[in-house]
Design a protein around this motif. Structure first.
Motif, short mmCIF file in Angstrom:
data_model
loop_
_atom_site.label_atom_id
_atom_site.label_comp_id
_atom_site.label_asym_id
_atom_site.label_seq_id
_atom_site.Cartn_x
_atom_site.Cartn_y
_atom_site.Cartn_z
N LEU A 253 0.87 -1.14 -0.01
CA LEU A 253 0.15 -0.02 -0.06
C LEU A 253 0.97 1.40 -0.06
CD1 LEU A 253 -2.84 -0.89 2.43
CD2 LEU A 253 -3.00 -0.67 -0.11
N ALA A 254 1.80 1.35 0.77
CA ALA A 254 2.77 2.42 0.73
C ALA A 254 3.60 2.78 -0.28
CB ALA A 254 3.71 2.48 1.96
N ALA B 197 0.99 3.70 -3.06
CA ALA B 197 0.57 5.21 -3.02
C ALA B 197 1.53 6.23 -3.70
CB ALA B 197 0.43 5.40 -1.69
N THR C 99 9.90 1.16 -4.16
CA THR C 99 9.86 2.66 -3.76
C THR C 99 11.15 3.03 -4.24
OG1 THR C 99 8.47 2.11 -1.92
CG2 THR C 99 9.53 4.23 -2.01
#
Length: 100
Positions: A14-15, A18, A69
Motif C-alpha cells: 500500500l505504501a 501510494a 519504492t
C-alpha cells in the motif's frame, strides 16, 4: 509466511502503490518540478537504509517494498536531476558588460 509477515507485505504494498500516481504523473509530463530535490534525496537515502535493514532482519516485506519504492523514487529523481542540470546557465535578462 505467517500472519504478521502477511500484514507487512500488505502495508509495504500500500505504501509503495501510494507513490505510483506521482511516478505516472512525472512520466506523462516529463517534469518533476513539483518535487523538492532535498526531499527526493532524503527519500532515496531512507529507502536504501530500509532495504539494508530489511535484508539484515531477513524481512522481505521491508526490503522488497522499499526496493520498489527506491526504483520509483529514483525515476522521479532522475527526471528532477535532468531538469536541474539542464537549467544551469547564465541568468536570464542580464547582459554582459561592454568592453573598456
Amino acid at each position: 509466511m505467517d500472519a504478521i509477515e502477511y500484514i507487512g507485505f500488505v502495508a509495504s504494498s500500500l505504501a509503495t502503490l501510494a507513490f505510483l500516481p506521482q511516478v505516472v504523473k512525472t512520466w506523462r509530463s516529463g517534469s518533476a518540478n513539483d518535487f523538492s530535490l532535498a526531499t527526493l534525496l532524503m527519500l532515496e537515502a531512507g529507502t536504501s537504509l530500509w532495504i539494508f535493514y530489511g535484508a539484515l532482519r531477513d524481512a522481505p516485506a521491508i526490503w522488497l517494498g522499499n526496493g520498489v519504492t527506491f526504483v520509483l523514487a529514483g525515476f522521479i529523481l532522475s527526471v528532477k536531476m535532468k531538469s536541474v542540470l539542464f537549467s544551469i546557465g547564465p541568468p536570464q535578462g542580464r547582459s554582459r558588460p561592454s568592453g573598456p
